[in-house]
Design a protein around this motif. Structure first.
Motif, short mmCIF file in Angstrom:
data_model
loop_
_atom_site.label_atom_id
_atom_site.label_comp_id
_atom_site.label_asym_id
_atom_site.label_seq_id
_atom_site.Cartn_x
_atom_site.Cartn_y
_atom_site.Cartn_z
N ALA A 199 0.10 -1.46 -0.05
CA ALA A 199 0.11 -0.05 -0.01
C ALA A 199 0.66 1.35 0.22
N HIS A 200 0.27 2.10 -0.74
CA HIS A 200 1.16 3.85 -1.03
C HIS A 200 2.50 3.44 -1.67
N HIS A 248 8.12 2.12 1.47
CA HIS A 248 6.21 2.96 1.92
C HIS A 248 6.51 2.78 3.19
#
Length: 162
Positions: free
Chosen positions: A70-71, A162
């Protein structure tokens, strides 16, 4: 005294071959020899197909793991793979070094491919390197999933911060 049982010959109209009534089913030894011969012919073809399938499975698995981050921000240029060697278990390993060029502590996820001297994909691993301080370096070890033969090279296919 044991008797060899033969498969019954189907009646006409139930899958029988005309004129085959005089033929009997092969004995166990003949069947075994036929299977061994067939396996010898098919094995090289199956091995090639399996190798190609494994390479595509390896890539697909690594891609899926990278998608799950994620991200993540591309950090492939900040992750380097060192030379390969073999560990005590016979698996190929390579030192992976991360440089955090951001101003915050970050985690990295790196996809590392192991290739042979001709560039053929042998294996791939995805590893996480956590808690790398701003401007700091951190190393981890990429370890192949199985024993690899011949000369190998590790390369970073993709890395995310991240």
């Amino acid at each position: 005294m044991s008797a060899t049982r033969r498969a019954p010959v189907p009646a006409r109209g139930a899958g029988a071959v005309t004129g085959a009534a005089a033929l009997s089913a092969p004995g166990p030894l003949a069947t075994l020899m036929a299977l061994v011969a067939l396996a010898a012919l098919v094995a090289p073809l199956t091995g090639c197909a399996q190798a190609k399938q494994k390479a595509s499975d390896i890539s697909a698995s690594a891609q899926q793991r990278m998608r799950e981050v994620a991200h993540g921000v591309d950090a492939t240029d900040d992750v380097k793979a060192g030379p390969t060697s073999t560990d005590a278990d016979g698996r190929t390993i390579a030192a992976i070094t991360v440089t955090n060029r951001s101003d915050k502590t970050a985690d990295f996820t790196a996809w590392v491919n192991f290739r042979d001297k001709d560039g053929k994909l042998l294996d791939a691993v995805v590893l996480n390197i956590g808690g790398v301080g701003p401007g700091a370096f951190k190393s981890a070890t990429a370890r192949s999933n199985r024993k690899l033969s011949g000369a190998t090279k590790a390369e970073v296919a993709q890395a995310l911060r991240h």
